[in-house]
Design an enzyme around this catalytic site. Structure first.
Site, PDB file in Angstrom:
ATOM      1  N   PHE A 153       0.812  -1.228   0.000  1.00  0.00           N
ATOM      2  CA  PHE A 153       0.000   0.000   0.000  1.00  0.00           C
ATOM      3  C   PHE A 153       0.842   1.274   0.000  1.00  0.00           C
ATOM      4  O   PHE A 153       0.363   2.324  -0.393  1.00  0.00           O
ATOM      5  CB  PHE A 153      -0.940   0.015   1.226  1.00  0.00           C
ATOM      6  CG  PHE A 153      -0.271   0.411   2.523  1.00  0.00           C
ATOM      7  CD1 PHE A 153      -0.052   1.755   2.829  1.00  0.00           C
ATOM      8  CD2 PHE A 153       0.170  -0.544   3.433  1.00  0.00           C
ATOM      9  CE1 PHE A 153       0.579   2.135   4.016  1.00  0.00           C
ATOM     10  CE2 PHE A 153       0.799  -0.174   4.610  1.00  0.00           C
ATOM     11  CZ  PHE A 153       1.013   1.166   4.903  1.00  0.00           C
ATOM     12  N   LYS A 177      -1.304  -6.531  -9.580  1.00  0.00           N
ATOM     13  CA  LYS A 177      -2.346  -6.619  -8.545  1.00  0.00           C
ATOM     14  C   LYS A 177      -1.942  -5.618  -7.472  1.00  0.00           C
ATOM     15  O   LYS A 177      -1.119  -5.900  -6.615  1.00  0.00           O
ATOM     16  CB  LYS A 177      -2.391  -8.041  -7.973  1.00  0.00           C
ATOM     17  CG  LYS A 177      -3.692  -8.461  -7.326  1.00  0.00           C
ATOM     18  CD  LYS A 177      -4.043  -7.699  -6.072  1.00  0.00           C
ATOM     19  CE  LYS A 177      -3.144  -8.002  -4.897  1.00  0.00           C
ATOM     20  NZ  LYS A 177      -3.337  -7.038  -3.787  1.00  0.00           N
ATOM     21  N   GLU A 180      -5.012  -3.646  -2.153  1.00  0.00           N
ATOM     22  CA  GLU A 180      -6.445  -3.333  -2.066  1.00  0.00           C
ATOM     23  C   GLU A 180      -6.670  -2.070  -1.237  1.00  0.00           C
ATOM     24  O   GLU A 180      -7.744  -1.477  -1.283  1.00  0.00           O
ATOM     25  CB  GLU A 180      -7.224  -4.529  -1.481  1.00  0.00           C
ATOM     26  CG  GLU A 180      -6.989  -4.829   0.004  1.00  0.00           C
ATOM     27  CD  GLU A 180      -5.645  -5.501   0.308  1.00  0.00           C
ATOM     28  OE1 GLU A 180      -4.827  -5.668  -0.620  1.00  0.00           O
ATOM     29  OE2 GLU A 180      -5.403  -5.822   1.491  1.00  0.00           O
ATOM     30  N   SER A 230       4.960  -7.211   3.294  1.00  0.00           N
ATOM     31  CA  SER A 230       5.494  -7.568   4.611  1.00  0.00           C
ATOM     32  C   SER A 230       6.174  -8.938   4.571  1.00  0.00           C
ATOM     33  O   SER A 230       5.871  -9.772   3.710  1.00  0.00           O
ATOM     34  CB  SER A 230       4.346  -7.593   5.621  1.00  0.00           C
ATOM     35  OG  SER A 230       3.400  -8.560   5.220  1.00  0.00           O
ATOM     36  N   CYS A 285       9.618   1.499   3.629  1.00  0.00           N
ATOM     37  CA  CYS A 285      10.504   0.376   3.993  1.00  0.00           C
ATOM     38  C   CYS A 285      11.935   0.855   4.160  1.00  0.00           C
ATOM     39  O   CYS A 285      12.775   0.110   4.648  1.00  0.00           O
ATOM     40  CB  CYS A 285      10.414  -0.734   2.962  1.00  0.00           C
ATOM     41  SG  CYS A 285      11.135  -0.272   1.403  1.00  0.00           S
ATOM     42  N   GLU A 386       9.294  -4.308  13.088  1.00  0.00           N
ATOM     43  CA  GLU A 386       8.896  -3.197  12.214  1.00  0.00           C
ATOM     44  C   GLU A 386       7.607  -2.579  12.758  1.00  0.00           C
ATOM     45  O   GLU A 386       6.613  -3.274  12.961  1.00  0.00           O
ATOM     46  CB  GLU A 386       8.653  -3.712  10.789  1.00  0.00           C
ATOM     47  CG  GLU A 386       8.292  -2.584   9.829  1.00  0.00           C
ATOM     48  CD  GLU A 386       8.046  -3.067   8.406  1.00  0.00           C
ATOM     49  OE1 GLU A 386       7.176  -3.929   8.203  1.00  0.00           O
ATOM     50  OE2 GLU A 386       8.722  -2.565   7.492  1.00  0.00           O
TER      51      GLU A 386
HETATM   52  P1  NAD Z   1       1.210  -6.711   2.929  1.00  0.00           P
HETATM   53  O1  NAD Z   1       2.172  -7.831   3.013  1.00  0.00           O
HETATM   54  O2  NAD Z   1       0.074  -6.683   3.859  1.00  0.00           O
HETATM   55  O3  NAD Z   1       0.551  -6.676   1.454  1.00  0.00           O
HETATM   56  C1  NAD Z   1       1.343  -6.699   0.290  1.00  0.00           C
HETATM   57  C2  NAD Z   1       0.547  -7.340  -0.848  1.00  0.00           C
HETATM   58  O4  NAD Z   1       0.240  -8.683  -0.504  1.00  0.00           O
HETATM   59  C3  NAD Z   1      -0.779  -6.642  -1.118  1.00  0.00           C
HETATM   60  O5  NAD Z   1      -0.972  -6.576  -2.509  1.00  0.00           O
HETATM   61  C4  NAD Z   1      -1.812  -7.541  -0.436  1.00  0.00           C
HETATM   62  O6  NAD Z   1      -3.054  -7.536  -1.089  1.00  0.00           O
HETATM   63  C5  NAD Z   1      -1.166  -8.916  -0.546  1.00  0.00           C
HETATM   64  N1  NAD Z   1      -1.497  -9.790   0.589  1.00  0.00           N
HETATM   65  C6  NAD Z   1      -1.759  -9.402   1.875  1.00  0.00           C
HETATM   66  N2  NAD Z   1      -1.979 -10.487   2.655  1.00  0.00           N
HETATM   67  C7  NAD Z   1      -1.840 -11.570   1.847  1.00  0.00           C
HETATM   68  C8  NAD Z   1      -1.933 -12.968   2.065  1.00  0.00           C
HETATM   69  N3  NAD Z   1      -2.241 -13.469   3.259  1.00  0.00           N
HETATM   70  N4  NAD Z   1      -1.756 -13.798   1.016  1.00  0.00           N
HETATM   71  C9  NAD Z   1      -1.448 -13.310  -0.198  1.00  0.00           C
HETATM   72  N5  NAD Z   1      -1.333 -11.984  -0.465  1.00  0.00           N
HETATM   73  C10 NAD Z   1      -1.526 -11.122   0.532  1.00  0.00           C
HETATM   74  O7  NAD Z   1       2.061  -5.365   2.991  1.00  0.00           O
HETATM   75  P2  NAD Z   1       1.543  -3.861   3.108  1.00  0.00           P
HETATM   76  O8  NAD Z   1       1.015  -3.633   4.480  1.00  0.00           O
HETATM   77  O9  NAD Z   1       0.682  -3.518   1.955  1.00  0.00           O
HETATM   78  O10 NAD Z   1       2.900  -3.047   2.917  1.00  0.00           O
HETATM   79  C11 NAD Z   1       3.771  -2.708   3.964  1.00  0.00           C
HETATM   80  C12 NAD Z   1       4.913  -3.683   4.057  1.00  0.00           C
HETATM   81  O11 NAD Z   1       5.644  -3.707   2.831  1.00  0.00           O
HETATM   82  C13 NAD Z   1       5.929  -3.283   5.130  1.00  0.00           C
HETATM   83  O12 NAD Z   1       6.342  -4.435   5.810  1.00  0.00           O
HETATM   84  C14 NAD Z   1       7.073  -2.685   4.313  1.00  0.00           C
HETATM   85  O13 NAD Z   1       8.335  -2.744   4.948  1.00  0.00           O
HETATM   86  C15 NAD Z   1       7.038  -3.538   3.094  1.00  0.00           C
HETATM   87  N6  NAD Z   1       7.690  -2.895   1.959  1.00  0.00           N
HETATM   88  C16 NAD Z   1       8.872  -3.418   1.532  1.00  0.00           C
HETATM   89  C17 NAD Z   1       9.543  -2.830   0.476  1.00  0.00           C
HETATM   90  C18 NAD Z   1      10.846  -3.411  -0.007  1.00  0.00           C
HETATM   91  O14 NAD Z   1      11.278  -3.070  -1.091  1.00  0.00           O
HETATM   92  N7  NAD Z   1      11.487  -4.283   0.746  1.00  0.00           N
HETATM   93  C19 NAD Z   1       9.002  -1.697  -0.159  1.00  0.00           C
HETATM   94  C20 NAD Z   1       7.775  -1.198   0.301  1.00  0.00           C
HETATM   95  C21 NAD Z   1       7.121  -1.811   1.369  1.00  0.00           C
END
Ligand code: NAD
Length: 486
Positions: A153, A177, A180, A230, A285, A386
């Site tokens: 997000f 994708k 959401e 994450s 991140c 985090e």
């Molecule tokens: P998230 O893991 O909740 O969601 C990421 C994606 O995975 C979304 O598209 C979501 O719809 C999908 N998703 C969520 N739960 C899922 C599941 N159980 N099964 C399959 N798909 C699922 O992450 P977020 O809250 O949207 O983003 C924040 C996180 O992203 C933080 O931990 C941040 O550090 C990390 N991040 C990392 C980088 C990097 O380059 N390392 C860059 C930006 C953000």
């Protein structure tokens, strides 16, 4: 669900397609605390339909010379520049970051399109005449097929553009994708894909969350997945993707340390630290999370850092003079607040408490002010986990070796920064610290498009990282070797 609020459509086969689903996710303007749209969960049959379409489109797209493919990317880059303000507004509305931060995100997105326009060079292979008697050998790089991009997000536009332009420039098709929680900016740019002249199906955007991701991972036509999010989800996507014979690159969570050496120039360090810890409301991140000081400079660094943090103005990112927007959701705000309670119970000293921050005009917004803990110990949970909000934990180390030891004890390895005027301290830090993106007098160690975004340890699963450079070429192409005798 109110009939007046838009339910997003999917974009595939070059058109907007209504999603036949009863399940959807609310999209908020987090500054107002109000639902502004709904992102539907895409049923498996519709995910498969979009991917089948992307597969057919890819076969035709790959047959178009790379010199012609990149012409669409030149146009896309121009359109993104022209629409930068409009796009930045959409990002601020759905995410909450300030307009300036959102514009920075748009710039990062089109810089990746620029970098992808070197695809003619990226696709070049190798050859040896007479590698053996009468034998020549050549290596060609060829497109792979359909790639999926699953994004978080916090950078709704930039993260998909870490992958999308390279994938298509190198002859693949791509299905994005978006999160959401923040799907609007990627939905907005679908218009630009049409305008740039991409054939239908080369780029698709489908909405949804976990179930949609599962359908993508289970689809045999998807050759590879670029994921960012994450750590638990990244690990899940990595394992399931690999088990389903896909190549996977998965960027994950972070806990970033910023070390301020006693010889550091604080007039440079403090503004950089403020932007790193509190920019994007800490939902980055690459955000600083642990501030490392030393007995010689602790008091002065803490005083100047706290004074500067107190001056930050919270508000709606589209209004002028706002430094920090809200968090993404009320539940996330509560989670970040609970980390502050945890820090207090762990014995850290709360020197700035942003839990009850209010913005007069936006009482329902998910706002949290800058928060600073002092006297944090490396084994406290607030120093290890985090938090993803505007919370800084100050740890005081004995010396640089001690600081490096503390940093390297983290399970994460996304980014680390040192502020110093000593070349030898900087060199030691760069050599010893286990992080993939390292800042030297730079608070947010964000590689530009031509370099990989190089997280390590539990901040990354896979081997080829996001963004430009060799990683993208290897991820988005296959190699073919031809051995000929004439
Ligand atoms: P998230 O893991 O909740 O969601 C990421 C994606 O995975 C979304 O598209 C979501 O719809 C999908 N998703 C969520 N739960 C899922 C599941 N159980 N099964 C399959 N798909 C699922 O992450 P977020 O809250 O949207 O983003 C924040 C996180 O992203 C933080 O931990 C941040 O550090 C990390 N991040 C990392 C980088 C990097 O380059 N390392 C860059 C930006 C953000």
């Amino acid at each position: 669900m109110s009939a007046l609020i838009e339910v997003l459509k999917n974009y595939y086969a070059g058109r907007l397609v209504e999603v036949d689903s009863k399940e959807s996710h609310p999209v908020y303007n987090p500054a107002f605390g109000k639902v502004i749209a709904h992102a539907p969960e895409t049923p498996k049959e519709q995910v498969d339909e979009a991917i089948e379409n992307a597969k057919k489109a890819q076969e035709e797209w790959a047959a178009i010379p790379v010199t012609e493919r990149i012409k669409r990317l030149f146009v896309l880059e121009r359109l993104l520049r022209e629409k930068a303000d409009e796009l930045a507004r959409v990002i601020t509305i759905e995410h909450g970051k300030t307009f300036e931060e959102a514009k920075g995100e748009v710039v990062r997105a089109y810089e990746n399109v620029e970098a992808s326009c070197a695809a003619v060079y990226h696709m070049m292979g190798k050859n040896n005449l007479e590698i053996s008697r009468g034998i020549d050998e050549e290596l060609y790089r060829v497109p792979v097929g359909v790639f999926a991009v699953i994004s978080p997000f916090n950078f709704p536009l930039m993260v998909p553009f870490w992958f999308l332009p390279y994938a298509v420039a190198l002859g693949n098709s791509v299905v994005v994708k978006p999160s959401e929680k923040t799907p609007l900016s990627m939905n907005f740019v679908t218009k630009l894909f049409d305008e740039a002249g991409f054939p239908p199906g080369v780029i698709s955007v489908i909405n949804g969350a976990a179930k949609t991701v599962d359908a993508i991972l289970e689809n045999k036509l998807v050759a590879g997945v670029s994921f960012v999010g994450s750590t638990p989800v990244a690990e899940y996507v990595y394992k399931k993707g690999c088990a389903n014979h896909k190549r996977v690159q998965a960027g994950a969570s972070a806990k970033n340390f910023e070390v301020v050496m006693p010889d550091a120039d604080l007039s440079l360090a403090i503004p950089s630290l403020i932007s790193s810890f509190f920019g994007n409301a800490g939902e980055r991140c690459l955000a600083g999370s642990v501030l490392v000081t030393f007995p010689e400079n602790h008091d002065e660094v803490l005083k100047r850092f706290t004074e500067a943090a107190k001056k930050l103005r919270l508000g709606y990112g589209l209004e002028p003079d706002v430094d920090m927007g809200p968090l993404i959701r009320r539940e996330h705000l509560e989670r970040v607040r609970s980390y502050v309670e945890l820090g207090v119970s762990e014995g850290a000293k709360l020197v700035l408490d942003g839990r009850n921050a209010k913005v007069e005009r936006y009482q329902n917004g998910f706002f949290m002010g800058p928060t600073i803990f002092d006297q944090v110990e490396p084994d406290m949970r607030i120093a290890k986990e985090e938090i993803f909000g505007p919370v800084a934990s100050v740890i005081t180390c004995k010396n640089l070796e001690h600081a490096i030891e503390v940093i390297n004890s983290s399970r994460y390895g996304n980014a680390s920064t040192i502020f110093t005027t000593s070349g030898s301290a900087a060199r030691k830090f760069v050599k010893s610290v286990q992080a993939g993106n390292i800042g030297v007098n730079v608070g947010v160690a964000a590689p530009i498009a031509f370099y990989p975004f190089a997280g390590l340890k539990d901040s990354f699963f896979g081997d080829l990282h996001a963004q430009g450079g060799d990683d993208m070429i290897y991820f988005f192409t296959e190699r073919k070797v031809v051995i000929s005798r004439w």
